[in-house]
Design a protein around this motif. Structure first.
Motif, PDB file in Angstrom:
ATOM      1  N   LEU A 238       0.483  -1.210  -0.348  1.00 40.27           N
ATOM      2  CA  LEU A 238      -0.697  -0.107   0.250  1.00 40.27           C
ATOM      3  C   LEU A 238       1.227   1.617   0.005  1.00 40.27           C
ATOM      4  O   LEU A 238       1.358   1.253   1.085  1.00 40.27           O
ATOM      5  N   ILE A 239       0.492   2.125  -1.124  1.00 40.43           N
ATOM      6  CA  ILE A 239       1.410   3.396  -1.099  1.00 40.43           C
ATOM      7  C   ILE A 239       0.976   4.920  -0.927  1.00 40.43           C
ATOM      8  O   ILE A 239      -0.257   4.764  -1.644  1.00 40.43           O
ATOM      9  N   VAL A 240       1.092   5.235   0.386  1.00 43.95           N
ATOM     10  CA  VAL A 240       0.248   6.224   0.658  1.00 43.95           C
ATOM     11  C   VAL A 240       0.849   8.137   0.084  1.00 43.95           C
ATOM     12  O   VAL A 240       1.720   7.676   1.099  1.00 43.95           O
ATOM     13  N   HIS A 241      -0.062   8.538  -0.299  1.00 45.41           N
ATOM     14  CA  HIS A 241       0.418  10.085  -0.355  1.00 45.41           C
ATOM     15  C   HIS A 241       0.614  10.454   0.737  1.00 45.41           C
ATOM     16  O   HIS A 241       0.016  10.586   1.959  1.00 45.41           O
ATOM     17  N   GLU A 242       1.867  11.236   1.386  1.00 47.38           N
ATOM     18  CA  GLU A 242       1.451  11.370   2.750  1.00 47.38           C
ATOM     19  C   GLU A 242       0.886  12.616   3.109  1.00 47.38           C
ATOM     20  O   GLU A 242       0.230  11.822   4.356  1.00 47.38           O
ATOM     21  N   PRO A 243      -0.129  13.813   3.056  1.00 41.96           N
ATOM     22  CA  PRO A 243      -0.702  14.597   3.158  1.00 41.96           C
ATOM     23  C   PRO A 243      -2.454  13.047   4.275  1.00 41.96           C
ATOM     24  O   PRO A 243      -2.621  14.051   5.069  1.00 41.96           O
ATOM     25  N   VAL A 244      -2.402  12.382   2.939  1.00 34.82           N
ATOM     26  CA  VAL A 244      -3.128  11.807   3.967  1.00 34.82           C
ATOM     27  C   VAL A 244      -2.891  10.328   4.943  1.00 34.82           C
ATOM     28  O   VAL A 244      -3.979   9.385   5.137  1.00 34.82           O
ATOM     29  N   TYR A 245      -2.104  10.116   5.163  1.00 34.21           N
ATOM     30  CA  TYR A 245      -1.363   9.356   5.274  1.00 34.21           C
ATOM     31  C   TYR A 245      -2.196   8.645   7.232  1.00 34.21           C
ATOM     32  O   TYR A 245      -2.199   7.742   6.386  1.00 34.21           O
ATOM     33  N   GLU A 246      -1.731   9.287   7.973  1.00 38.92           N
ATOM     34  CA  GLU A 246      -2.528   9.535   9.073  1.00 38.92           C
ATOM     35  C   GLU A 246      -3.641   8.363   8.534  1.00 38.92           C
ATOM     36  O   GLU A 246      -3.729   7.865   9.540  1.00 38.92           O
ATOM     37  N   LYS A 247      -4.751   9.537   8.484  1.00 38.54           N
ATOM     38  CA  LYS A 247      -5.692   9.140   8.714  1.00 38.54           C
ATOM     39  C   LYS A 247      -5.842   8.237   8.102  1.00 38.54           C
ATOM     40  O   LYS A 247      -6.615   7.572   8.465  1.00 38.54           O
ATOM     41  N   LEU A 248      -5.950   7.964   7.062  1.00 31.66           N
ATOM     42  CA  LEU A 248      -6.073   6.395   6.300  1.00 31.66           C
ATOM     43  C   LEU A 248      -5.423   4.904   6.790  1.00 31.66           C
ATOM     44  O   LEU A 248      -6.354   4.311   7.110  1.00 31.66           O
ATOM     45  N   ILE A 249      -4.357   4.970   7.577  1.00 31.23           N
ATOM     46  CA  ILE A 249      -3.897   4.382   8.526  1.00 31.23           C
ATOM     47  C   ILE A 249      -4.662   3.993   9.828  1.00 31.23           C
ATOM     48  O   ILE A 249      -5.189   3.209  10.059  1.00 31.23           O
ATOM     49  N   GLU A 250      -5.378   5.337  10.211  1.00 29.12           N
ATOM     50  CA  GLU A 250      -6.081   4.770  11.846  1.00 29.12           C
ATOM     51  C   GLU A 250      -7.077   4.029  10.814  1.00 29.12           C
ATOM     52  O   GLU A 250      -7.893   3.168  11.943  1.00 29.12           O
TER      53      GLU A 250
ATOM     54  N   SER B 142       2.548  -4.338   3.379  1.00 26.53           N
ATOM     55  CA  SER B 142       3.509  -3.485   3.445  1.00 26.53           C
ATOM     56  C   SER B 142       2.868  -1.736   3.332  1.00 26.53           C
ATOM     57  O   SER B 142       2.599  -1.905   1.877  1.00 26.53           O
ATOM     58  N   VAL B 143       3.006  -1.123   3.930  1.00 26.85           N
ATOM     59  CA  VAL B 143       2.417   0.295   3.598  1.00 26.85           C
ATOM     60  C   VAL B 143       3.893   1.083   3.637  1.00 26.85           C
ATOM     61  O   VAL B 143       4.342   1.384   4.389  1.00 26.85           O
ATOM     62  N   VAL B 144       3.940   1.970   2.302  1.00 27.36           N
ATOM     63  CA  VAL B 144       5.282   3.234   2.578  1.00 27.36           C
ATOM     64  C   VAL B 144       4.109   4.585   2.240  1.00 27.36           C
ATOM     65  O   VAL B 144       3.263   4.259   1.794  1.00 27.36           O
ATOM     66  N   LYS B 145       5.482   4.902   2.181  1.00 25.87           N
ATOM     67  CA  LYS B 145       4.928   6.869   1.882  1.00 25.87           C
ATOM     68  C   LYS B 145       5.314   7.421   0.557  1.00 25.87           C
ATOM     69  O   LYS B 145       6.400   6.206   0.844  1.00 25.87           O
ATOM     70  N   ALA B 146       4.260   7.570   0.162  1.00 27.68           N
ATOM     71  CA  ALA B 146       5.451   9.022  -1.074  1.00 27.68           C
ATOM     72  C   ALA B 146       5.247  10.176  -0.931  1.00 27.68           C
ATOM     73  O   ALA B 146       4.008  10.430  -0.245  1.00 27.68           O
ATOM     74  N   ARG B 147       5.577  10.943  -1.398  1.00 23.78           N
ATOM     75  CA  ARG B 147       5.563  12.367  -1.381  1.00 23.78           C
ATOM     76  C   ARG B 147       4.480  13.473  -2.577  1.00 23.78           C
ATOM     77  O   ARG B 147       4.112  13.705  -2.263  1.00 23.78           O
ATOM     78  N   ASP B 148       4.986  12.170  -3.300  1.00 24.08           N
ATOM     79  CA  ASP B 148       3.831  13.014  -5.098  1.00 24.08           C
ATOM     80  C   ASP B 148       3.997  11.412  -5.562  1.00 24.08           C
ATOM     81  O   ASP B 148       4.359  10.490  -5.488  1.00 24.08           O
ATOM     82  N   TYR B 149       3.127  12.496  -6.328  1.00 23.90           N
ATOM     83  CA  TYR B 149       2.458  11.196  -7.950  1.00 23.90           C
ATOM     84  C   TYR B 149       3.755  10.738  -8.118  1.00 23.90           C
ATOM     85  O   TYR B 149       3.768   8.867  -8.652  1.00 23.90           O
ATOM     86  N   ASP B 150       4.337  10.553  -8.185  1.00 24.42           N
ATOM     87  CA  ASP B 150       6.169  10.653  -9.206  1.00 24.42           C
ATOM     88  C   ASP B 150       6.138   9.269  -8.345  1.00 24.42           C
ATOM     89  O   ASP B 150       7.046   8.108  -8.840  1.00 24.42           O
ATOM     90  N   GLU B 151       6.823  10.055  -7.095  1.00 30.38           N
ATOM     91  CA  GLU B 151       7.180   8.642  -5.733  1.00 30.38           C
ATOM     92  C   GLU B 151       6.087   7.631  -5.862  1.00 30.38           C
ATOM     93  O   GLU B 151       6.906   6.705  -5.959  1.00 30.38           O
ATOM     94  N   ALA B 152       5.209   7.762  -5.771  1.00 33.18           N
ATOM     95  CA  ALA B 152       4.121   6.962  -5.722  1.00 33.18           C
ATOM     96  C   ALA B 152       4.395   5.755  -6.688  1.00 33.18           C
ATOM     97  O   ALA B 152       3.967   4.483  -6.702  1.00 33.18           O
ATOM     98  N   ILE B 153       4.369   6.228  -8.317  1.00 32.34           N
ATOM     99  CA  ILE B 153       4.762   5.107  -8.875  1.00 32.34           C
ATOM    100  C   ILE B 153       5.544   4.228  -9.463  1.00 32.34           C
ATOM    101  O   ILE B 153       5.568   3.337  -9.711  1.00 32.34           O
ATOM    102  N   ARG B 154       6.776   5.496  -8.921  1.00 29.81           N
ATOM    103  CA  ARG B 154       8.223   4.486  -8.657  1.00 29.81           C
ATOM    104  C   ARG B 154       8.248   3.058  -8.252  1.00 29.81           C
ATOM    105  O   ARG B 154       8.435   2.203  -7.949  1.00 29.81           O
ATOM    106  N   LEU B 155       7.563   3.545  -6.322  1.00 30.03           N
ATOM    107  CA  LEU B 155       7.187   2.742  -5.676  1.00 30.03           C
ATOM    108  C   LEU B 155       6.996   1.747  -6.215  1.00 30.03           C
ATOM    109  O   LEU B 155       7.216   0.640  -6.205  1.00 30.03           O
TER     110      LEU B 155
END
Ligand code: NAD
Length: 494
Positions: free
Chosen positions: A290-302, A392-405
């Motif tokens: 699971l690759i989560v964009h940073e701004p919604v990370y905390e809320k989504l994980i909770e 397994s969950v990772v954070k991404a800074r933006d769209y490009d990083e999310a796609i790379r991951l």
């Protein structure tokens, strides 16, 4: 005493030549025995291939619409027995009853779909470069096809292979998984009852090395279609290459879901829970990253942890149960090993991480839905297929990083992105390296009339299902008819 079942060879039910057997038990409660099955070896495989060879003359010459009528009857019978088949499947390999019904439904859909193909099997005509000459391309059967299948979709996956292979005029020897022989037996009986000619579909039960390998190596087998792990698929491919035969491979996955900051989070959480923990994570298309964009990370994980914690584990035959057992003891141990690896690599265990042993769960192979955060791309839990309820969950800074991951994997089966931004959604369709991309839906839920398969180490270029399956199970023949009455040479040769 367990009821004993036999191989199906040339229309007869027969024991293994060696007399050896193995037993199938329920992963929810191993004292529940589903039957005793022939432990087949090379002689049994040989008898089955010979039967397929004898049947080929008649079946390949049966007009395709007539072949379609048999398949239509098979689909009708599966429909009538849907509930019975689903219950046996749940007992035998553990998926919850609702999902088992879906598995059977795929076979019904595929049966009707391929029955209809009997009146199409389209080739094409095309103009010749010369006058008074006709050209067309038609489809011919390949011959005797060996099928090797896994236990996690014990009716759906075989149906993706058996129906298109039969409509194409081929005959079959099928080696089902050793963890789901009873389900395979019930499925094959339906083909017999529907009037499929003897030898068109043969089944040998048994283990991979003992029954699967001789099937791959048999000189009269013209094609192998394999679904299973990448490790075994590579071996099958290598052996079959010696015979220069066609090989269709559908293998593992490490499928990502990306959640962007503009996503509908409730929808995303529902989809993640379903994709990661449905079928207890034992789908080739299961979401394990699971690759989560940073701004919604905390809320989504909770929200994700809360919803995952609420999942009800148990015997899949009970209607309120959402997560069944894993398939066997060795799979349970494999999951335990990966969880230890994850912890040792420095990932943070947020939920689960142990066997479930409360009450009746202690009898079976139950593992708690597990979530790791602070995962990095080098970790083995991010890279390797675990095939269990581990996310397994990772954070991404933006769209490009999310796609790379998402693309940082050797696998390439399914993929998904949650976003309301149409531009990003359209870009993701191009950017995600996978055979399947879902927008605002999890990684699971394929429909049978679209091509199914993966890129990279998930496959070798073929596709199951949809019209693509017809290409897999037929051979092209080009036909030239010169009605000029003189020798016309192509390419302008005088
Ligand atoms: P597996 O590779 O262990 O076994 C698959 C089949 O191959 C079984 O029937 C087995 O008996 C047989 N086999 C084992 N060794 C063999 C050998 N040496 N020669 C010939 N046959 C042999 O896989 P599994 O544990 O049954 O299934 C899980 C795997 O299947 C996962 O990796 C999953 O991702 C994959 N899978 C892929 C898809 C897909 O469509 N891509 C679908 C379902 C499952």
């Amino acid at each position: 005493m367990a009821e004993s079942y036999k191989n199906y060879i040339g229309g007869e039910w027969v024991d293994a030549r060696s007399g050896g057997t193995f037993v199938s038990t329920s992963p929810a409660d191993p004292s529940d025995v589903l039957g005793e099955f022939p432990r087949s070896g090379p002689e049994d495989v040989n008898a089955a291939v010979e039967a397929a060879d004898r049947a080929f003359q008649e079946w390949s010459r049966t007009p395709a619409p007539k072949r379609g009528e048999v398949l239509y009857r098979v689909a009708e019978l599966i429909q009538e027995r849907k509930e019975e088949l689903a219950r046996i499947m749940t007992r035998e390999m553990g998926k919850v009853l609702n999902e088992a019904r879906g598995d059977v439904q795929e076979a019904i859909d595929m049966g009707y779909y391929m029955a209809g193909e009997g009146r199409r099997l389209l080739g094409y005509t095309t103009p010749s470069e010369l006058p008074l000459k006709a050209c067309f391309a038609i489809r011919r059967p390949i011959g005797r096809i060996g099928l090797i299948t896994p236990w996690n979709f014990p009716i759906a996956v075989p149906s993706w292979k058996i129906f298109p292979a039969l409509i194409g005029g081929n005959t079959i020897v099928w080696k089902p998984a050793e963890d789901s022989p009873r389900t395979a037996y019930e499925f094959v009986r339906i083909f017999e009852e529907a009037g499929l000619p003897p030898g068109a579909l043969n089944v040998v039960f048994g283990y991979g090395e003992e029954a699967g390998r001789p099937l791959v190596e048999h000189p009269k087998i013209d094609m192998i279609s394999f679904t299973g792990s990448t490790e075994v698929g590579r071996e099958v491919y290598t052996r079959a290459a010696q015979k220069l035969i066609r090989v269709h491979l559908e293998m593992g996955g490490k499928n990502p879901i990306i959640v962007m900051d503009d996503a509908d989070l409730d929808l995303a959480v529902d989809a993640i829970v379903w994709s990661a923990f449905g079928t207890t994570g034992q789908r080739c298309t299961a979401c394990s990253r699971l690759i989560v964009h940073e701004p919604v990370y905390e809320k989504l994980i909770e929200q994700l942890v809360a919803d995952t914690e609420a999942l009800r584990l148990g015997n899949g035959l009970e209607p309120s149960v959402q997560v069944g057992p894993v398939v066997n003891e060795s799979q349970l141990r494999k999951i335990e090993t990966y969880v230890e690896i994850g912890k040792n690599e420095g990932a943070k265990l947020l939920l689960g991480g142990e066997r479930a042993t409360e009450g009746d769960l202690a009898k079976g192979y139950f593992y708690k839905p597990t979530i790791f955060v602070d995962v990095t791309p080098e970790m083995r839990i991010f890279r390797e297929e675990i095939f269990g309820p581990v996310l397994s969950v990772v954070k991404a800074r933006d769209y490009d990083e999310a796609i790379r991951l998402a693309n940082d994997t050797t696998y390439g089966l399914s993929s998904s992105i949650f976003t309301r931004n149409v531009n990003l959604a359209m870009r993701a369709i191009e950017d995600l390296e996978a055979g399947i991309t879902y927008i605002n839906h999890g990684t699971i839920g394929a429909e049978i009339h679209l091509p199914f398969g993966g890129v990279k180490d998930t496959g070798n270029g073929g596709r199951e299902a949809g019209l693509a399956a017809i290409d897999e199970y037929t051979e092209w023949k080009s036909v030239y008819i010169d009605y000029s009455g003189r020798l016309q040479k192509a390419q302008g040769i005088e």
